[in-house]
Design a protein around this motif. Structure first.
Motif, mmCIF file in Angstrom:
data_model
loop_
_atom_site.group_PDB
_atom_site.id
_atom_site.type_symbol
_atom_site.label_atom_id
_atom_site.label_comp_id
_atom_site.label_asym_id
_atom_site.label_seq_id
_atom_site.Cartn_x
_atom_site.Cartn_y
_atom_site.Cartn_z
ATOM 1 N N ALA A 199 0.828 -1.208 0.000
ATOM 2 C CA ALA A 199 0.000 0.000 0.000
ATOM 3 C C ALA A 199 0.864 1.259 0.000
ATOM 4 C CB ALA A 199 -0.936 -0.013 1.205
ATOM 5 N N ARG A 200 1.950 1.250 0.743
ATOM 6 C CA ARG A 200 2.768 2.472 0.823
ATOM 7 C C ARG A 200 3.429 2.791 -0.513
ATOM 8 N NH1 ARG A 200 8.203 1.545 1.419
ATOM 9 N NH2 ARG A 200 8.817 -0.630 1.746
ATOM 10 N N LYS A 201 3.742 1.760 -1.301
ATOM 11 C CA LYS A 201 4.336 2.010 -2.617
ATOM 12 C C LYS A 201 3.265 2.366 -3.646
ATOM 13 C CE LYS A 201 8.601 -0.615 -2.124
ATOM 14 N NZ LYS A 201 9.477 -1.669 -2.698
ATOM 15 N N ARG A 202 2.076 1.746 -3.526
ATOM 16 C CA ARG A 202 0.998 2.112 -4.449
ATOM 17 C C ARG A 202 0.612 3.571 -4.288
ATOM 18 N NH1 ARG A 202 -1.241 -2.808 -2.755
ATOM 19 N NH2 ARG A 202 -2.858 -1.750 -1.547
ATOM 20 N N ALA A 203 0.762 4.100 -3.097
ATOM 21 C CA ALA A 203 0.373 5.484 -2.835
ATOM 22 C C ALA A 203 1.274 6.489 -3.536
ATOM 23 C CB ALA A 203 0.378 5.747 -1.331
ATOM 24 N N ARG A 204 2.393 6.037 -4.049
ATOM 25 C CA ARG A 204 3.336 6.960 -4.681
ATOM 26 C C ARG A 204 2.905 7.403 -6.070
ATOM 27 N NH1 ARG A 204 9.271 4.249 -3.399
ATOM 28 N NH2 ARG A 204 9.154 4.360 -1.106
ATOM 29 N N ALA A 205 1.975 6.695 -6.684
ATOM 30 C CA ALA A 205 1.553 7.038 -8.041
ATOM 31 C C ALA A 205 0.118 6.576 -8.250
ATOM 32 C CB ALA A 205 2.473 6.401 -9.076
ATOM 33 N N ARG A 206 -0.542 7.172 -9.226
ATOM 34 C CA ARG A 206 -1.908 6.805 -9.567
ATOM 35 C C ARG A 206 -1.915 5.717 -10.639
ATOM 36 N NH1 ARG A 206 -1.456 12.193 -10.022
ATOM 37 N NH2 ARG A 206 -2.019 12.453 -12.204
ATOM 38 N N PHE A 207 -3.075 5.095 -10.791
ATOM 39 C CA PHE A 207 -3.348 4.201 -11.924
ATOM 40 C C PHE A 207 -2.345 3.048 -12.034
ATOM 41 C CE2 PHE A 207 -4.599 8.509 -13.882
ATOM 42 C CZ PHE A 207 -5.843 8.475 -13.297
ATOM 43 N N GLN A 208 -2.112 2.357 -10.925
ATOM 44 C CA GLN A 208 -1.139 1.265 -10.958
ATOM 45 C C GLN A 208 -1.550 0.153 -11.913
ATOM 46 O OE1 GLN A 208 1.715 1.405 -9.741
ATOM 47 N NE2 GLN A 208 1.684 2.946 -8.122
ATOM 48 N N LEU A 209 -2.857 -0.105 -12.006
ATOM 49 C CA LEU A 209 -3.319 -1.194 -12.855
ATOM 50 C C LEU A 209 -3.067 -0.908 -14.341
ATOM 51 C CD1 LEU A 209 -4.669 -3.947 -12.643
ATOM 52 C CD2 LEU A 209 -6.889 -2.813 -12.846
ATOM 53 N N ALA A 210 -2.881 0.348 -14.686
ATOM 54 C CA ALA A 210 -2.589 0.689 -16.084
ATOM 55 C C ALA A 210 -1.313 0.014 -16.565
ATOM 56 C CB ALA A 210 -2.472 2.206 -16.236
ATOM 57 N N ALA A 211 -0.390 -0.285 -15.648
ATOM 58 C CA ALA A 211 0.830 -0.984 -16.049
ATOM 59 C C ALA A 211 0.512 -2.379 -16.561
ATOM 60 C CB ALA A 211 1.805 -1.056 -14.873
ATOM 61 N N ALA A 212 -0.544 -2.988 -16.020
ATOM 62 C CA ALA A 212 -0.955 -4.299 -16.524
ATOM 63 C C ALA A 212 -1.543 -4.174 -17.920
ATOM 64 C CB ALA A 212 -1.976 -4.930 -15.576
ATOM 65 N N ALA A 213 -2.334 -3.130 -18.144
ATOM 66 C CA ALA A 213 -2.936 -2.927 -19.459
ATOM 67 C C ALA A 213 -1.875 -2.834 -20.542
ATOM 68 C CB ALA A 213 -3.786 -1.657 -19.454
ATOM 69 N N ALA A 214 -0.731 -2.266 -20.202
ATOM 70 C CA ALA A 214 0.343 -2.092 -21.183
ATOM 71 C C ALA A 214 1.090 -3.390 -21.469
ATOM 72 C CB ALA A 214 1.327 -1.037 -20.691
#
Length: 467
Positions: A76-91
């Motif tokens: 959670a603390r690393k996810r909070a550093r940026a938005r739209f983490q799931l977009a990396a999967a889309a790519a």
């Protein structure tokens, strides 16, 4: 529609009845989903999959066909550093339909689904770009149509900002407004060239008159019932700095100096596409700040539409000049809210960086609504003050106002104070000092033009205007 922008089919969700493969989100160190077969668990272990943020493990069946995937959702603390983490999967995922197989809180799910759509954006007007082909099935309970409209609006803003100035001047910006108006049944009126002087827009004329491309004020109106909302967007299609000429390094990105106008067009699209019950007025002063024998000079003094005199102490502070006349026009109708967007100052970037635009308002409730909505909609903002003790800085000795006070401090605040002087009849006013540019690619945000502020405003409008 014109070729300046298009609404991309790839920035859509997969059909609800699509044969979708499951995408499991796994936090760092968490157990793998119980639905995986022993062979798939062994395969993930052999690949060294740990759930590290952004990692991906494609899972085969016994024939070797890819039937599912694991995406590392990190901590959670690393996810909070940026938005739209799931977009990396889309790519990274193979083409086809995918469905989230892991529950997420509703607001997080909405943000991640939007990020997936935004990841599909590519600016391909001048060259072929590889577009991600993985499509997400909209999770149950999500307002998929609203998110797709948000993605359309983002594509519109990015396309306009990314287009170089040789293909996007005041004429083409006007064409984009007319195209959008035709799409939504809105009305457009334009005042161009010398008619700006005749009809009381001297500052817009002064800034744009040196260009071979005529300056203009573009107005769009839509809606017949509900509260009045006025949007004003800075439309400097290219900014040389005028006679206070920019150096090459500072001029390099000046095609994006119409980012305020682009973002207001994107917001207008969302409002009209969602058929919000309000009356919309969009004003875009569109100019090119060029150098010629008739260019405005440092030390020139002009009388604005508002009647306030303005001393031009820096021709590179032209955005607040054109906005002043447009804001005065918006204020004459005393709408329920005036909202201004502009790529206005480098000082805002020094203070808050590229990712966090400041906004200014005297209305605490409006500020709270915008901040909360920005957080919910992956569109962060930060409130800055209309700091009254700095008012003397914008008051020169010869005129009512100075367009660029001497010194290097509080540049974004003094610019905001300058603009506020032209809004006197309207109780609620907010100004956004945008960057409108993504310096390096990030999930959901390709390098280049960027939408900022629009989703935050859209999410706050119901509360702010009582819709």
């Amino acid at each position: 529609m014109s070729d300046l922008f298009r609404f991309r089919p790839e920035m859509r969700f997969a059909p609800a009845d699509a044969a979708a493969r499951p995408l499991h989100l796994v936090e760092t160190g968490a157990d793998l989903p119980a639905t995986l077969s022993p062979a798939q668990r062994a395969f993930a272990a052999a690949q060294g999959f740990t759930g590290a943020l952004g990692s991906l493990c494609l899972l085969p069946d016994e024939t070797g066909a890819i039937v599912a995937a694991l995406f590392g959702y990190g901590e959670a603390r690393k996810r909070a550093r940026a938005r739209f983490q799931l977009a990396a999967a889309a790519a990274k995922l193979p083409a086809g339909a995918w469905a989230l197989a892991s529950p997420l809180p509703a607001e997080v799910q909405k943000s991640e689904a939007l990020g997936w759509l935004l990841e599909a954006y590519r600016y391909d007007r001048y060259g072929t770009q590889s577009v991600p082909e993985a499509r997400l099935v909209a999770p149950a309970g999500l307002d998929a149509a609203r998110l797709e409209i948000m993605a359309e609006a983002e594509a519109l803003a990015r396309d306009l900002i990314n287009t170089p100035a040789n293909d996007l001047g005041p004429d083409e910006l006007e064409a984009a407004v007319r195209d959008l108006a035709a799409r939504h049944g809105a009305k457009v009126a334009v005042i161009t060239g010398e008619d700006l002087l005749a009809q009381g827009y001297p500052l817009i004329h002064a800034v744009g008159r040196a260009s071979a491309r005529a300056p203009r004020l573009i107005e769009l109106r839509w809606g017949t019932d509900g509260p009045d909302l006025a949007l004003v967007g800075k439309g400097v299609c290219f900014d040389t700095g005028g006679l206070n000429l920019k150096t090459g390094a500072y001029m390099a990105l000046m095609k994006k100096d119409m980012g305020g106008a682009a973002n207001q067009l994107a917001l207008a699209h969302m409002i009209m596409a969602l058929n919000l019950p309000l009356k919309l007025r969009l004003l875009i002063p569109a100019v090119e700040n060029a150098v010629a024998g008739n260019a405005m000079r440092p030390g020139d003094i002009y009388t604005s539409r508002k009647g306030l005199t303005v001393e031009v102490n820096d021709t590179d502070a032209e955005g607040r000049l054109i906005l002043a006349d447009a804001l005065a026009a918006a204020d004459e109708e005393a709408p329920d809210l005036i909202l201004c967007m502009a790529t206005l100052t480098g000082a805002a970037r020094v203070a808050l960086g590229a990712d966090l635009p400041p906004f200014y308002t005297d209305d605490d409730d409006l500020a709270a609504a915008l901040t909360a909505s920005g957080t919910r909609n992956g569109d962060p903002l930060w409130r800055m003050p209309f700091w009254a003790p700095y008012e003397p800085l914008i008051e020169p000795s010869l005129a009512d106002l100075d367009n660029c006070p001497a010194g290097s401090m509080a540049g974004s605040i003094t610019a905001a104070l300058f603009l506020r002087r032209f809004v006197t009849e309207t109780e609620r006013f907010v100004h956004f000092d945008l960057y409108a540019w993504q310096p390096t690619a990030a999930p959901g945000r390709s390098k280049g033009g960027l939408g900022q502020g629009g989703r935050a405003v859209l999410g706050a409008l119901s509360e702010v205007l009582g819709l």
